[in-house]
Design a protein around this motif. Structure first.
Motif, mmCIF file in Angstrom:
data_model
loop_
_atom_site.group_PDB
_atom_site.id
_atom_site.type_symbol
_atom_site.label_atom_id
_atom_site.label_comp_id
_atom_site.label_asym_id
_atom_site.label_seq_id
_atom_site.Cartn_x
_atom_site.Cartn_y
_atom_site.Cartn_z
ATOM 1 N N ASN A 126 -3.123 17.151 0.046
ATOM 2 C CA ASN A 126 -4.456 16.568 0.149
ATOM 3 C C ASN A 126 -5.063 17.034 1.474
ATOM 4 N N LEU A 165 -9.886 8.099 -4.145
ATOM 5 C CA LEU A 165 -9.748 9.156 -5.151
ATOM 6 C C LEU A 165 -8.896 8.594 -6.274
ATOM 7 N N THR A 187 -2.508 2.979 -5.299
ATOM 8 C CA THR A 187 -3.951 2.754 -5.156
ATOM 9 C C THR A 187 -4.781 3.807 -5.891
ATOM 10 N N LYS A 188 -4.233 4.999 -6.013
ATOM 11 C CA LYS A 188 -5.007 6.127 -6.531
ATOM 12 C C LYS A 188 -4.896 6.196 -8.054
ATOM 13 N N CYS A 226 1.888 11.105 -4.965
ATOM 14 C CA CYS A 226 0.619 10.444 -5.269
ATOM 15 C C CYS A 226 -0.329 11.337 -6.061
ATOM 16 N N PHE A 227 -0.457 12.605 -5.668
ATOM 17 C CA PHE A 227 -1.468 13.464 -6.283
ATOM 18 C C PHE A 227 -1.122 13.850 -7.719
ATOM 19 N N ASP A 271 6.027 12.626 -1.458
ATOM 20 C CA ASP A 271 4.866 11.777 -1.773
ATOM 21 C C ASP A 271 4.250 12.341 -3.052
ATOM 22 N N PHE A 291 -1.284 13.355 4.224
ATOM 23 C CA PHE A 291 -2.335 12.349 4.261
ATOM 24 C C PHE A 291 -2.602 11.926 5.720
ATOM 25 N N SER A 326 1.305 6.163 -3.393
ATOM 26 C CA SER A 326 0.180 5.255 -3.238
ATOM 27 C C SER A 326 -0.257 4.924 -4.655
ATOM 28 N N ILE A 333 5.506 4.577 2.556
ATOM 29 C CA ILE A 333 5.922 5.735 3.364
ATOM 30 C C ILE A 333 6.558 5.256 4.672
ATOM 31 N N GLY A 370 -1.727 -0.561 -3.492
ATOM 32 C CA GLY A 370 -0.314 -0.755 -3.805
ATOM 33 C C GLY A 370 0.458 0.493 -3.482
ATOM 34 N N SER A 397 0.861 -1.190 0.000
ATOM 35 C CA SER A 397 0.000 0.000 0.000
ATOM 36 C C SER A 397 0.892 1.233 0.000
ATOM 37 N N GLY A 398 0.274 2.378 -0.195
ATOM 38 C CA GLY A 398 1.042 3.622 -0.117
ATOM 39 C C GLY A 398 1.601 3.822 1.278
ATOM 40 N N MET A 399 0.802 3.477 2.295
ATOM 41 C CA MET A 399 1.258 3.673 3.667
ATOM 42 C C MET A 399 2.478 2.818 3.991
ATOM 43 N N GLU A 448 4.168 16.500 0.636
ATOM 44 C CA GLU A 448 3.259 16.152 -0.460
ATOM 45 C C GLU A 448 3.032 17.434 -1.235
HETATM 46 C C1 PLP Z 1 -4.046 7.437 -0.222
HETATM 47 C C2 PLP Z 1 -2.797 8.165 0.032
HETATM 48 C C3 PLP Z 1 -1.743 7.565 0.748
HETATM 49 C C4 PLP Z 1 -1.862 6.170 1.328
HETATM 50 O O1 PLP Z 1 -1.960 5.198 0.339
HETATM 51 P P1 PLP Z 1 -2.676 3.781 0.572
HETATM 52 O O2 PLP Z 1 -2.428 3.094 -0.717
HETATM 53 O O3 PLP Z 1 -4.110 4.056 0.875
HETATM 54 O O4 PLP Z 1 -1.989 3.135 1.733
HETATM 55 C C5 PLP Z 1 -0.590 8.297 0.946
HETATM 56 N N1 PLP Z 1 -0.470 9.550 0.465
HETATM 57 C C6 PLP Z 1 -1.456 10.171 -0.226
HETATM 58 C C7 PLP Z 1 -1.252 11.564 -0.715
HETATM 59 C C8 PLP Z 1 -2.658 9.500 -0.460
HETATM 60 O O5 PLP Z 1 -3.640 10.126 -1.127
#
Ligand code: PLP
Length: 396
Positions: free
Chosen positions: A160, A338, A209-210, A187-188, A185, A113, A207, A92, A220, A87-89, A156
């Protein structure tokens, strides 16, 4: 862990990087759902355990599907090496735990986050790692917060849910001057819209996942960056076990093939939505990095090639209108995720951040009427029509 030598443009690499074909001559990478790998003889096995070959051992360490995903993320981020996590967590968390020890200090942006905030404030101190927060909108305050034991800067951008943007190059210069790791991070924005490593970051966490998955199916994460840092992270993960499942890696690697075209559409829809909503009289403000009214617009256009897929706005009618707005939506989904092909609306004050006091919410930029839209891939006319009818219906 993987090292790669890019041959093509990043968008081509995301499509063409592929696990070596098996003797079946498949065109699409098969799933390697296997916990462990075999050897022809004891000497080959010995050599593999002694790191003298590139063969796989066990899927907690490496797996062909996971390696393919990692290689693609490295190519996209232009990183030397990487490791994929469940996962993203976990990405991190691993980047913190592998590189900091008791007595070290983390300097982190305040707007991070929610679960990252929990790790930073509840768990790191338990293991003797202290922290300070800085305000992303006040980059000039960062350097003064550095201590002799500061080991890492974590940020980040865009944040977020507030969508604040900070100059990554500015942070990298501070980090390099003080010999500190800059961990971003991403992710966004995704590597399609910005590449923190090219701006000087040493590590990039994700992450997957997004936007990377983009269809709300699997969890992931990934951490990529400097070879010597990834080596430590790999050693930590190999023994502690936050590895990505081969199935999820297979899904996510396929997703990366379409990341560039999806992000183009997400950004085009989001910008069109933001511009249309700026004219709506129900709203106090609309926030999107590529709107000229964004406070850090100049930085956003300097370091990003698109504004991303998230648009935020504030309803004049506060908390009560926020609830009515969500209930009035017909197409947009109410869900915690998201970065999906389907547009999603959320109202942090009544849902994810309802347990905070109003003062605590305001501190992290969540006003009572704050709405976050994850703009999907649907036709913009339908997205806009649904949001506009819900705004009309939620009027006091
Ligand atoms: C969702 C998110 C995470 C965590 O990711 P997971 O895959 O849910 O563990 C970390 N950072 C940001 C900016 C996120 O949006």
């Amino acid at each position: 862990m993987n090292e790669n030598q890019p041959k093509y443009q990043p968008d081509t690499e995301a499509i063409r990087i592929q696990t070596e074909r098996t003797w079946q001559m498949e065109h699409s990478t098969p799933m390697f759902l296997t916990s462990s790998f075999c050897y022809d003889n004891v000497e080959e096995m010995r050599a593999t355990f002694a790191d003298e070959t590139d063969f796989n051992i066990y899927s907690r360490f490496s797996n062909p599907n996971v390696d393919e995903f990692v290689q693609k993320v490295c190519a996209l981020e232009q990183a030397e090496a990487g490791y994929a996590t469940a996962s993203g967590m976990s990405a991190i968390f691993a980047s913190f735990m592998a590189l900091m020890k008791a007595g070290d200090h983390l300097l982190s942006a305040r707007a991070i986050f929610g679960s990252t905030h929990t790790v930073v404030t509840k768990f790191l101190p338990k293991w003797g790692i202290s922290y300070d927060y800085f305000d992303v909108t006040r980059p000039e305050t960062v350097e003064a917060l550095i201590k002799p034991n500061t080991k890492m800067i974590f940020v980040e951008t865009p944040t977020n849910p507030g969508l604040d943007v900070i100059d990554m190059q500015f942070l990298a210069d501070i980090a390099n001057k003080h010999n500190i790791i800059l961990n971003v991070d991403n992710c966004f924005a995704t590597p399609v819209l910005q590449k923190p490593i090219l701006a000087g970051a040493h590590l990039v966490t994700h992450s997957a996942t997004k936007w990377m998955d983009g269809q709300g199916r699997v969890l992931g994460g990934a951490v990529v960056g400097k070879k010597e840092l990834i080596k430590e992270i790999y050693a930590f993960c190999r023994s502690t076990g936050p590895s990505m499942s081969p199935f999820n890696a297979w899904v996510l690697s396929k997703s990366l093939e379409t990341l560039h075209v999806r992000m183009e559409r997400h950004c085009a829809n989001a910008l069109a939505l933001a511009k249309a909503l700026e004219k709506n009289t129900q709203l106090n403000w609309v926030r999107y990095p590529f709107l000229e009214s964004h406070p850090q617009y100049a930085i956003a256009i300097k370091q990003m090639t698109g504004g991303g897929g998230i648009v935020c706005f504030e309803l004049k009618g506060g908390l009560e209108q926020g609830k009515r707005f969500l209930d009035a939506l017909k197409m947009l989904t109410l869900t915690a995720n998201l970065g999906d092909s389907r547009s999603i609306a959320s109202h942090p004050a009544s849902t994810t951040h309802a347990k905070l006091t109003e003062d605590e919410r305001i501190n992290v930029g969540i006003t009572p009427g704050f709405i976050r839209i994850s703009v999907g891939l649907e036709n913009i006319k339908d997205i806009l029509e649904d949001i506009e009818q819900a705004l009309e219906a939620s009027k006091a």
